[in-house]
Every structure is written in C-alpha cells, then in structure tokens.
Design an enzyme around this catalytic site. Sequence first.
Site, PDB file in Angstrom:
ATOM      1  CG  ASN A  68      14.168  60.869  39.258  1.00  0.00           C
ATOM      2  OD1 ASN A  68      14.483  61.249  38.137  1.00  0.00           O
ATOM      3  ND2 ASN A  68      13.799  61.707  40.202  1.00  0.00           N
ATOM      4  CB  ILE A 124      20.313  64.384  47.350  1.00  0.00           C
ATOM      5  CG1 ILE A 124      21.486  64.518  48.333  1.00  0.00           C
ATOM      6  CG2 ILE A 124      19.354  65.559  47.514  1.00  0.00           C
ATOM      7  CD1 ILE A 124      22.241  65.836  48.232  1.00  0.00           C
ATOM      8  CG  ASN A 162      13.037  63.780  46.732  1.00  0.00           C
ATOM      9  OD1 ASN A 162      13.164  63.062  47.716  1.00  0.00           O
ATOM     10  ND2 ASN A 162      13.090  65.095  46.806  1.00  0.00           N
ATOM     11  CG  HIS A 209      12.854  63.100  52.408  1.00  0.00           C
ATOM     12  ND1 HIS A 209      12.904  64.106  53.346  1.00  0.00           N
ATOM     13  CD2 HIS A 209      13.219  63.679  51.235  1.00  0.00           C
ATOM     14  CE1 HIS A 209      13.294  65.234  52.757  1.00  0.00           C
ATOM     15  NE2 HIS A 209      13.476  64.988  51.477  1.00  0.00           N
ATOM     16  N   GLY A 218      25.429  64.587  39.039  1.00  0.00           N
ATOM     17  CA  GLY A 218      24.370  65.570  38.818  1.00  0.00           C
ATOM     18  C   GLY A 218      24.916  66.958  39.110  1.00  0.00           C
ATOM     19  N   GLY A 245      23.198  69.966  38.677  1.00  0.00           N
ATOM     20  CA  GLY A 245      22.140  70.981  38.730  1.00  0.00           C
ATOM     21  C   GLY A 245      22.335  71.906  39.920  1.00  0.00           C
ATOM     22  CG  ASN A 246      19.434  74.919  40.839  1.00  0.00           C
ATOM     23  OD1 ASN A 246      20.236  75.594  40.198  1.00  0.00           O
ATOM     24  ND2 ASN A 246      18.129  75.007  40.658  1.00  0.00           N
ATOM     25  NE  ARG A 268      12.849  71.801  53.917  1.00  0.00           N
ATOM     26  CZ  ARG A 268      12.796  71.026  52.846  1.00  0.00           C
ATOM     27  NH1 ARG A 268      12.221  69.822  52.926  1.00  0.00           N
ATOM     28  NH2 ARG A 268      13.306  71.423  51.695  1.00  0.00           N
TER      29      ARG A 268
END
Length: 314
Positions: free
Chosen positions: A97, A120, A122, A177, A11, A13-14, A153
């Site tokens: 997914n 990672i 989801n 999560h 992957g 992506g970002n 966080r």
Amino acid sequence: MKKNPKISLIGSGNIGGTLAHLISIKELGDIVLFDVAEGVPQGKALDLMQAGTMLGSDIKIKGSNNYKDIEGSDAIIITAGLPRKPGMSRDDLISVNTKIMKDVAQNIKKYAPSAFVIVITNPLDVMVYVILKESGLPHNKVIGMAGVLDSSRFNLFLAEEFKVSVNSVNSIVLGGHGEAMVPLARYSTVSGIPIPDLIKMGLSSNENIEKIIDRTRNGGGEIVALLKTGSAYYAPATSAIEMLESYLKDKRQILTCAAYLQGEYGIHDLYVGVPIIIGTEGVLNVIELQLTKEEKALFDKSVEGVRKLIEMVK
C-alpha cells in the site's frame, strides 16, 4: 447557479462506492470516482447516478481511470489499496500500500495541490504520513480517518451496555488506528455524565467497560473475521463523510482524526489520532487533553507502535 464542490474518490471498491452514495444522498458535491480497474468506476458511477434519480439528487458522478480527471478537486478521499484479509494485521499491508500511496500522492501534487485530503487506506497512520511527505501538501490539509470510526464503535458498545440511544453517547479514542488504540472512558460520557461516574452509580462495572474497550480495539478485526473476504466499509465511509462535511461546510466540529503533530502531546513528525477542529482551512486546531499517568503510558505505547511502522517506510 453556485458551482458544486468537486470531490474525488481514489479507489472505487466497497468504501469508495459507499462514499459516493453518501455524498450523492447528502448532495455534498460532484464526484470523480477513480480506479485503476477499467470499467469498475464507470459502472459504479452509472449505477449511482441512476440511484440518484430516485433520491432526487442532481449530483454528477464521473467514473475514471485517468488521474487528470481529479484536476482542481476541492477534496479527495483515498481508499485505494489492498484491504485486510483474515489473519492479516493492518501492518502486513505496509509495503504494497505504500507503493500505491506514493503514486496517488504524485498525482494529487500534479493535479489537485489545493485539495483537502482524507486518507482511509490501512495501515492508516503510515499511509497518511506517506501522502503528506510525497504530495508536498500542507499538513493542515492532510488527515487520516481513524478516531471517528473507533469512537463510533466505542459509542455503539457503550450505548448497548447502558441501554441508551447512541445519540446520548460521546466518546474519545486516541492513538494509532490499530490494536494499541486508547479508548478513554474518563473522557467518554452518556448525556454528559462521565463513564466513571456511571460505574459509581452501579449502572456498569469496571470489568464490563474494560471488555468494551478491548472489543473497540479489535473492532475492525471482528468484522474482518466475520466477512472473511474483506474489511468494514459502511462505518469507515460514514466516518470520512463526517470529516468531509465539517471541512466543506466549515462546521468546525471536534473530531478525533489522525493529525500531523508538531510538538502537541510531546510528539513531533508523526500522525496520531487526537481530537482536532476541522473547518474550511482544514485542521484549525489540535485539542490537547490532560492525560493521567496510566492514560499517558497507554498513549505513548500506541505512539511508539506508529513510530516503528513509520521507520519501515522512511
């Protein structure tokens, strides 16, 4: 000359791009950046290697659309899949997914059966379970990035509340999560002083800590609502790097991750966020915390949520 570890990122992506950048900066290993979108991983790889010249990094980064290029990987981080959009829960992503994870797992089984795998994508607790079952890898080599991010966080919000450095704060977030995660104030400290003691000293209140716990539970959703076009990527990528580094360098750090439980906490055949020790063999140990009746009830509720999601993919 010592050969660099081979790290494949599924992957581009970002999160995938950010992971590659961090791996390059830290010089953790050579990278294969994989994606099904033609040109995207190749373009990012070129951009990242050009950035590396200014960073003094000689890490090799290869962009690819061919799974064969992940062959012999020492570690794999999976970010492939649809991200969350506003109004979507992590659970809405399940069916699409899951299909992607099954394909990824088959290719890991074929080309990199000895790799250490961090998931990672989801909804995390389900996707990591699918990867384990479909890939046939040993459970100590497949984990999910969950609690490290949730704890980061929680740490930030606690540091802001107590007006201290984030380096002084340590916290633990258990469970799935998702919105039913369990931030544990009792096991969270500021320079070794437990949060309940700091409340007794008048430095915060139960009400304020409860607000922080709620904000932590919705930490991902808060960012999704602000971005409007996707989800968080800097903190998730940094969290996965912490896990990767503990594996590659045999650091044996205690990190809260989605780990496969076989009786620990009274749970069987599920991935749940718990503290584990990560070293060169993968998951070396699961740390079983002693929970109060209230904490156990919240934890069990979170686990039940994970179990229901798993039933959807079985």
